[in-house]
Design an enzyme around this catalytic site. Structure first.
Site, PDB file in Angstrom:
ATOM      1  N   ASP A   8      22.580  10.825  92.592  1.00 13.25           N
ATOM      2  CA  ASP A   8      23.134  11.927  93.276  1.00 13.25           C
ATOM      3  C   ASP A   8      22.370  12.478  94.625  1.00 13.25           C
ATOM      4  O   ASP A   8      21.480  11.191  94.975  1.00 13.25           O
ATOM      5  CB  ASP A   8      23.075  13.281  92.281  1.00 13.25           C
ATOM      6  CG  ASP A   8      21.390  13.786  91.756  1.00 13.25           C
ATOM      7  OD1 ASP A   8      20.698  12.960  92.367  1.00 13.25           O
ATOM      8  OD2 ASP A   8      21.370  14.618  91.390  1.00 13.25           O
ATOM      9  N   HIS A   9      22.332  13.419  95.224  1.00 14.34           N
ATOM     10  CA  HIS A   9      21.707  13.681  96.367  1.00 14.34           C
ATOM     11  C   HIS A   9      20.234  13.630  96.390  1.00 14.34           C
ATOM     12  O   HIS A   9      19.609  13.096  97.252  1.00 14.34           O
ATOM     13  CB  HIS A   9      22.004  15.021  96.940  1.00 14.34           C
ATOM     14  CG  HIS A   9      21.974  16.245  95.962  1.00 14.34           C
ATOM     15  ND1 HIS A   9      22.680  16.208  94.852  1.00 14.34           N
ATOM     16  CD2 HIS A   9      20.920  16.981  95.721  1.00 14.34           C
ATOM     17  CE1 HIS A   9      22.443  17.197  94.275  1.00 14.34           C
ATOM     18  NE2 HIS A   9      21.317  17.916  94.633  1.00 14.34           N
ATOM     19  N   CYS A  65      18.733  10.337  89.673  1.00 21.88           N
ATOM     20  CA  CYS A  65      18.744  11.634  90.335  1.00 21.88           C
ATOM     21  C   CYS A  65      17.482  12.076  90.516  1.00 21.88           C
ATOM     22  O   CYS A  65      16.293  11.310  90.468  1.00 21.88           O
ATOM     23  CB  CYS A  65      19.550  12.514  89.177  1.00 21.88           C
ATOM     24  SG  CYS A  65      18.822  12.560  87.299  1.00 21.88           S
ATOM     25  N   THR A  67      14.931  14.023  88.460  1.00 19.44           N
ATOM     26  CA  THR A  67      14.017  13.680  87.608  1.00 19.44           C
ATOM     27  C   THR A  67      14.705  12.440  86.587  1.00 19.44           C
ATOM     28  O   THR A  67      13.888  11.956  85.816  1.00 19.44           O
ATOM     29  CB  THR A  67      14.371  14.799  86.348  1.00 19.44           C
ATOM     30  OG1 THR A  67      15.562  15.011  85.916  1.00 19.44           O
ATOM     31  CG2 THR A  67      13.682  16.110  86.904  1.00 19.44           C
ATOM     32  N   GLY A  68      15.934  12.091  86.689  1.00 21.85           N
ATOM     33  CA  GLY A  68      16.336  10.886  85.873  1.00 21.85           C
ATOM     34  C   GLY A  68      16.993  11.388  84.597  1.00 21.85           C
ATOM     35  O   GLY A  68      17.518  10.895  83.694  1.00 21.85           O
ATOM     36  N   ILE A  69      16.976  12.582  84.143  1.00 19.73           N
ATOM     37  CA  ILE A  69      17.089  13.397  82.724  1.00 19.73           C
ATOM     38  C   ILE A  69      18.598  13.405  82.843  1.00 19.73           C
ATOM     39  O   ILE A  69      19.293  13.280  81.905  1.00 19.73           O
ATOM     40  CB  ILE A  69      16.347  14.502  82.695  1.00 19.73           C
ATOM     41  CG1 ILE A  69      14.772  14.392  82.492  1.00 19.73           C
ATOM     42  CG2 ILE A  69      16.896  15.267  81.505  1.00 19.73           C
ATOM     43  CD1 ILE A  69      13.996  15.717  82.374  1.00 19.73           C
ATOM     44  N   GLY A  70      19.159  14.144  83.895  1.00 19.68           N
ATOM     45  CA  GLY A  70      20.704  14.416  83.825  1.00 19.68           C
ATOM     46  C   GLY A  70      21.544  13.064  83.670  1.00 19.68           C
ATOM     47  O   GLY A  70      22.449  13.167  83.298  1.00 19.68           O
ATOM     48  N   HIS A  98      13.095  -4.106  73.121  1.00 15.75           N
ATOM     49  CA  HIS A  98      13.287  -3.388  71.962  1.00 15.75           C
ATOM     50  C   HIS A  98      14.674  -2.818  72.068  1.00 15.75           C
ATOM     51  O   HIS A  98      15.284  -2.760  70.751  1.00 15.75           O
ATOM     52  CB  HIS A  98      12.227  -2.324  71.524  1.00 15.75           C
ATOM     53  CG  HIS A  98      10.785  -3.003  71.421  1.00 15.75           C
ATOM     54  ND1 HIS A  98       9.846  -2.307  70.691  1.00 15.75           N
ATOM     55  CD2 HIS A  98      10.459  -4.166  71.474  1.00 15.75           C
ATOM     56  CE1 HIS A  98       8.831  -3.072  70.556  1.00 15.75           C
ATOM     57  NE2 HIS A  98       9.209  -4.117  71.027  1.00 15.75           N
ATOM     58  N   ARG A 132      14.790  -7.807  64.542  1.00 20.68           N
ATOM     59  CA  ARG A 132      14.740  -6.423  64.010  1.00 20.68           C
ATOM     60  C   ARG A 132      15.254  -5.426  64.646  1.00 20.68           C
ATOM     61  O   ARG A 132      15.850  -4.444  64.349  1.00 20.68           O
ATOM     62  CB  ARG A 132      13.307  -6.257  63.381  1.00 20.68           C
ATOM     63  CG  ARG A 132      12.407  -6.007  64.421  1.00 20.68           C
ATOM     64  CD  ARG A 132      11.029  -5.817  63.708  1.00 20.68           C
ATOM     65  NE  ARG A 132      10.150  -5.325  64.626  1.00 20.68           N
ATOM     66  CZ  ARG A 132       9.404  -6.076  65.786  1.00 20.68           C
ATOM     67  NH1 ARG A 132       9.630  -7.376  65.874  1.00 20.68           N
ATOM     68  NH2 ARG A 132       8.528  -5.614  66.389  1.00 20.68           N
ATOM     69  N   HIS A 133      15.290  -5.594  66.191  1.00 23.00           N
ATOM     70  CA  HIS A 133      15.726  -4.799  67.075  1.00 23.00           C
ATOM     71  C   HIS A 133      17.289  -4.762  67.126  1.00 23.00           C
ATOM     72  O   HIS A 133      17.680  -3.566  67.538  1.00 23.00           O
ATOM     73  CB  HIS A 133      14.946  -4.818  68.497  1.00 23.00           C
ATOM     74  CG  HIS A 133      13.508  -5.067  68.336  1.00 23.00           C
ATOM     75  ND1 HIS A 133      12.848  -3.973  67.957  1.00 23.00           N
ATOM     76  CD2 HIS A 133      12.647  -5.904  68.697  1.00 23.00           C
ATOM     77  CE1 HIS A 133      11.431  -4.320  68.182  1.00 23.00           C
ATOM     78  NE2 HIS A 133      11.445  -5.370  68.325  1.00 23.00           N
TER      79      HIS A 133
HETATM   80  C1  RB5 Z   1      19.677  18.152  91.322  1.00 28.17           C
HETATM   81  O1  RB5 Z   1      18.913  19.180  92.034  1.00 28.17           O
HETATM   82  C2  RB5 Z   1      18.791  17.825  90.136  1.00 28.17           C
HETATM   83  O2  RB5 Z   1      19.068  18.874  89.049  1.00 28.17           O
HETATM   84  C3  RB5 Z   1      19.272  16.562  89.726  1.00 28.17           C
HETATM   85  O3  RB5 Z   1      19.004  15.453  90.579  1.00 28.17           O
HETATM   86  C4  RB5 Z   1      18.427  16.100  88.353  1.00 28.17           C
HETATM   87  O4  RB5 Z   1      17.183  15.898  88.648  1.00 28.17           O
HETATM   88  C5  RB5 Z   1      19.284  16.426  87.087  1.00 28.17           C
HETATM   89  O5  RB5 Z   1      18.753  16.057  85.928  1.00 28.17           O
END
Ligand code: RB5
Length: 145
Positions: A8-9, A65, A67-70, A98, A132-133
């Site tokens: 993303d941006h 992204c 954080t990488g979380i989304g 693993h 096992r993995h």
């Molecule tokens: C964008 O502002 C931000 O929310 C996205 O890049 C990401 O971190 C979401 O998990």
């Protein structure tokens, strides 16, 4: 090895840097966007890269992204996608050994380009250990609806 990349941006700048580094080393890159810093929605790019893996168009994926979380939440909606958010090379090593991760996820606002390259090299060069993995990876795929 062909790699599908998306961001993303918030991950755009890191995607561009990492893409150039990987191309210089001879990797074939499918760049699925985004293509600038205008605000976009990360699930759209997680979808494109995940589908490249599932359709056999790419061997590995890289999603970035802020954080990488989304990106990891989105990509892991697909049963056969194993997207691993890695902050350190050791996480990338174990995600391959693993968990047989097929997509590497990075946080563009959390790590430097040099760290991203180190994590990516580790991810691309480490093999799944199987054994096992493999049983555990199969169990993961059986979860959910
Ligand atoms: C964008 O502002 C931000 O929310 C996205 O890049 C990401 O971190 C979401 O998990």
């Amino acid at each position: 090895m062909r790699i599908s990349m998306g961001s993303d941006h918030a991950g755009y700048e890191l995607k561009e840097k990492l893409k150039k580094m990987l191309e210089n080393e001879g990797y074939e890159i499918l760049d699925r966007g985004c293509y600038g810093e205008e605000s976009v929605d990360y699930p759209d790019y997680a979808k494109l890269v995940s589908e490249d893996i599932l359709n056999g168009l790419a061997d590995r994926g890289i999603l970035i992204c802020g954080t990488g979380i989304g990106m990891s939440m989105s990509a892991n909606k697909y049963k056969k996608i194993r997207a691993a958010l890695c902050l350190y090379p050791k996480m990338a090593e174990l995600a391959r050994k693993h968990n047989d991760a097929n997509i590497l996820v990075l946080g563009g606002r959390l790590i430097s380009p040099a760290m991203a390259k180190w994590i990516t090299d580790t991810f691309l060069k480490t093999r799944f250990e199987g054994g096992r993995h493999a049983k555990r990876v199969r169990k993961m795929e059986s979860l959910g609806g």
